[in-house]
Design a protein around this motif. Structure first.
Motif, PDB file in Angstrom:
ATOM      1  N   GLY A  95       3.218   5.595   8.859  1.00 18.57           N
ATOM      2  CA  GLY A  95       1.932   5.266   8.254  1.00 18.57           C
ATOM      3  C   GLY A  95       1.618   6.234   7.118  1.00 18.57           C
ATOM      4  O   GLY A  95       2.390   7.153   6.817  1.00 18.57           O
ATOM      5  N   SER A  96       0.439   6.022   6.508  1.00 18.35           N
ATOM      6  CA  SER A  96       0.120   6.782   5.290  1.00 18.35           C
ATOM      7  C   SER A  96       0.153   8.309   5.473  1.00 18.35           C
ATOM      8  O   SER A  96       0.743   9.007   4.632  1.00 18.35           O
ATOM      9  CB  SER A  96      -1.218   6.328   4.714  1.00 18.35           C
ATOM     10  N   LYS A 128       0.832  -1.214   0.000  1.00 23.41           N
ATOM     11  CA  LYS A 128       0.000   0.000   0.000  1.00 23.41           C
ATOM     12  C   LYS A 128       0.863   1.260   0.000  1.00 23.41           C
ATOM     13  O   LYS A 128       0.658   2.189  -0.778  1.00 23.41           O
ATOM     14  CB  LYS A 128      -0.898  -0.046   1.242  1.00 23.41           C
ATOM     15  N   HIS A 129       1.854   1.283   0.872  1.00 22.34           N
ATOM     16  CA  HIS A 129       2.661   2.492   1.037  1.00 22.34           C
ATOM     17  C   HIS A 129       3.651   2.675  -0.114  1.00 22.34           C
ATOM     18  O   HIS A 129       3.967   3.803  -0.494  1.00 22.34           O
ATOM     19  CB  HIS A 129       3.371   2.461   2.396  1.00 22.34           C
ATOM     20  N   ASP A 176     -15.337  10.459  11.264  1.00 25.72           N
ATOM     21  CA  ASP A 176     -15.628   9.292  10.428  1.00 25.72           C
ATOM     22  C   ASP A 176     -15.289   9.638   8.969  1.00 25.72           C
ATOM     23  O   ASP A 176     -15.905  10.533   8.379  1.00 25.72           O
ATOM     24  CB  ASP A 176     -17.129   8.969  10.584  1.00 25.72           C
ATOM     25  N   GLY A 177     -14.336   8.928   8.435  1.00 26.81           N
ATOM     26  CA  GLY A 177     -13.873   9.225   7.072  1.00 26.81           C
ATOM     27  C   GLY A 177     -14.949   9.022   6.025  1.00 26.81           C
ATOM     28  O   GLY A 177     -15.014   9.766   5.038  1.00 26.81           O
ATOM     29  N   ASP A 192      -8.671   3.252   3.556  1.00 29.51           N
ATOM     30  CA  ASP A 192      -7.956   2.126   4.155  1.00 29.51           C
ATOM     31  C   ASP A 192      -8.615   1.745   5.484  1.00 29.51           C
ATOM     32  O   ASP A 192      -8.010   1.882   6.553  1.00 29.51           O
ATOM     33  CB  ASP A 192      -6.492   2.583   4.354  1.00 29.51           C
ATOM     34  N   GLU A 211      -9.394  10.402  11.204  1.00 30.00           N
ATOM     35  CA  GLU A 211      -9.149   9.250  12.086  1.00 30.00           C
ATOM     36  C   GLU A 211     -10.183   9.308  13.193  1.00 30.00           C
ATOM     37  O   GLU A 211     -10.268  10.293  13.925  1.00 30.00           O
ATOM     38  CB  GLU A 211      -7.711   9.298  12.633  1.00 30.00           C
ATOM     39  N   LEU A 212     -10.965   8.238  13.308  1.00 28.71           N
ATOM     40  CA  LEU A 212     -12.108   8.240  14.223  1.00 28.71           C
ATOM     41  C   LEU A 212     -11.715   7.982  15.676  1.00 28.71           C
ATOM     42  O   LEU A 212     -12.333   8.507  16.601  1.00 28.71           O
ATOM     43  CB  LEU A 212     -13.101   7.158  13.757  1.00 28.71           C
ATOM     44  N   THR A 223      -8.847   8.758   4.349  1.00 29.65           N
ATOM     45  CA  THR A 223     -10.120   8.645   5.086  1.00 29.65           C
ATOM     46  C   THR A 223      -9.984   7.863   6.397  1.00 29.65           C
ATOM     47  O   THR A 223     -10.786   8.036   7.298  1.00 29.65           O
ATOM     48  CB  THR A 223     -11.211   7.965   4.233  1.00 29.65           C
ATOM     49  N   HIS A 224      -9.005   6.966   6.479  1.00 31.66           N
ATOM     50  CA  HIS A 224      -8.788   6.138   7.679  1.00 31.66           C
ATOM     51  C   HIS A 224      -7.291   6.190   7.952  1.00 31.66           C
ATOM     52  O   HIS A 224      -6.539   5.301   7.537  1.00 31.66           O
ATOM     53  CB  HIS A 224      -9.237   4.696   7.437  1.00 31.66           C
TER      54      HIS A 224
HETATM   55  N1  SAM Z   1      -4.088   4.300   6.581  1.00 31.67           N
HETATM   56  C1  SAM Z   1      -3.202   3.929   7.686  1.00 31.67           C
HETATM   57  C2  SAM Z   1      -1.831   3.656   7.142  1.00 31.67           C
HETATM   58  O1  SAM Z   1      -1.730   3.206   5.996  1.00 31.67           O
HETATM   59  O2  SAM Z   1      -0.860   3.909   7.839  1.00 31.67           O
HETATM   60  C3  SAM Z   1      -3.706   2.744   8.457  1.00 31.67           C
HETATM   61  C4  SAM Z   1      -5.131   2.835   8.857  1.00 31.67           C
HETATM   62  S1  SAM Z   1      -5.762   1.479   9.762  1.00 31.67           S
HETATM   63  C5  SAM Z   1      -5.845   0.201   8.608  1.00 31.67           C
HETATM   64  C6  SAM Z   1      -7.450   1.958   9.917  1.00 31.67           C
HETATM   65  C7  SAM Z   1      -7.679   3.125  10.856  1.00 31.67           C
HETATM   66  O3  SAM Z   1      -9.013   3.592  10.690  1.00 31.67           O
HETATM   67  C8  SAM Z   1      -7.543   2.804  12.332  1.00 31.67           C
HETATM   68  O4  SAM Z   1      -6.598   3.676  12.900  1.00 31.67           O
HETATM   69  C9  SAM Z   1      -8.945   3.049  12.919  1.00 31.67           C
HETATM   70  O5  SAM Z   1      -8.910   3.616  14.221  1.00 31.67           O
HETATM   71  C10 SAM Z   1      -9.517   4.029  11.936  1.00 31.67           C
HETATM   72  N2  SAM Z   1     -10.981   4.052  11.784  1.00 31.67           N
HETATM   73  C11 SAM Z   1     -11.885   3.076  12.008  1.00 31.67           C
HETATM   74  N3  SAM Z   1     -13.102   3.449  11.587  1.00 31.67           N
HETATM   75  C12 SAM Z   1     -12.964   4.695  11.049  1.00 31.67           C
HETATM   76  C13 SAM Z   1     -13.850   5.603  10.406  1.00 31.67           C
HETATM   77  N4  SAM Z   1     -15.143   5.306  10.221  1.00 31.67           N
HETATM   78  N5  SAM Z   1     -13.356   6.789   9.981  1.00 31.67           N
HETATM   79  C14 SAM Z   1     -12.055   7.111  10.163  1.00 31.67           C
HETATM   80  N6  SAM Z   1     -11.161   6.292  10.759  1.00 31.67           N
HETATM   81  C15 SAM Z   1     -11.618   5.089  11.189  1.00 31.67           C
END
Ligand code: SAM
Length: 275
Positions: free
Chosen positions: A94-95, A17-18, A138-139, A159, A113-114, A40-41
């Motif tokens: 991370g991203s 991914k990265h 919420d993304g 993600d 980030e939620l 978004t996440h």
């Molecule tokens: N994108 C990051 C990276 O590549 O380094 C990793 C993200 S990780 C897979 C998913 C993240 O989404 C977690 O930190 C989680 O707390 C967050 N999360 C969960 N539900 C969410 C939502 N509805 N909106 C935003 N963030 C959310």
């Protein structure tokens, strides 16, 4: 909301991914026009690979650990590996941290980030970069209001943690709604490959929404237990994706293999018929 990315940071799926994310950003930055990046996440931005959670799974050692030990990685990985090597030892970016490492004065990053603790950690991780806006939000809910961004150039990374059984459906719905508002944006959707039937339904849904220019990058490290295969669906990827990433994907599958049947695949999906 129990998911903590620290258990998985730097694993094979993160490296794929990265690696793609940084390569795409470098590609887009060949032009001077401002770019918007929407994550978004986003996660916490920096992961301590010496933390008990990371050591418990050992996933980083088999992912980024193996890649960093190689003398001659493919050139497509250079933008990503340069940023990883610039991090303090035993930490993994991370991203949003990677995006912050590449952002130019004219570019902007919005990271959702939620989880409150992860969002607070992310604010600290990107504190020195004024182009980053962190939203504890919420993304999925925020995305429609963030697209199209000013200038209409840039990318969206989606993600999610896949804690919910219907996450692929939520991902498809969130993406399709955003794509309707910003069809020329570049999108990266991450997914685990566990349930082939659910994944086929996800692709069917995107096909029925008539999404053009979709590419799939898949990697299977042949891991005996736990997540073995994952990938990204890219929409509007650079035209050089196939030429540059077919060999890079094969190299990644070999380097991070955990069994004899590790494999990788890059597929450009047929789009809707030209009207
Ligand atoms: N994108 C990051 C990276 O590549 O380094 C990793 C993200 S990780 C897979 C998913 C993240 O989404 C977690 O930190 C989680 O707390 C967050 N999360 C969960 N539900 C969410 C939502 N509805 N909106 C935003 N963030 C959310």
């Amino acid at each position: 909301m129990n998911y903590r990315h620290l258990y998985h940071a730097g694993n094979f799926a993160d490296v794929l991914k990265h690696g793609l994310l940084c390569w795409i950003v470098a590609y887009l930055q060949q032009k001077e026009a401002p770019l918007s990046f929407i994550d978004t996440h986003a996660g916490r931005g920096i992961y301590d690979l010496s933390a008990p959670e990371a050591l418990k799974t050992g996933e980083a050692a088999l992912g980024i650990g193996r890649v960093l030990a190689e003398a001659d990685p493919p050139a497509a990985l250079n933008p990503f590996l340069g940023l990883v090597r610039a991090q303090p030892p035993a930490t993994y970016p991370g991203s949003p941290r990677l995006l912050a490492g590449m952002v130019r004065p004219q570019d902007r990053i919005t990271a959702c980030e939620l989880h409150p603790e992860e969002a607070a950690a992310l604010r600290r991780a990107v504190a020195g970069t004024s182009q980053v806006r962190v939203l504890e939000a919420d993304g999925y809910q925020r995305l429609p209001g963030l697209v199209p961004p000013p200038g209409k150039r840039g990318l969206v990374l989606m993600d999610p943690p896949f804690e919910q059984p219907d996450e692929l459906a939520a991902l498809a719905a969130g993406f399709i709604a955003a794509h309707r508002k910003w069809p020329t944006g570049l999108y990266m959707l991450w997914f685990p490959l566990k349930d082939r039937a659910a994944f086929d339904r996800f692709l069917d849904e995107l096909r029925s929404a008539q999404i053009p220019r979709m590419s799939l990058c898949l990697i299977d490290v042949d891991r005996p237990q736990g997540l073995s295969a994952a990938g990204l669906l890219l929409v509007n990827a650079p035209y050089t994706l196939k030429a540059e990433w077919t060999p890079a994907l094969e190299w990644l599958a070999r380097t991070m293999a955990q069994g004899p049947n590790a494999s990788a695949r890059l597929e450009e999906l047929a789009g809707p018929p030209a009207s």
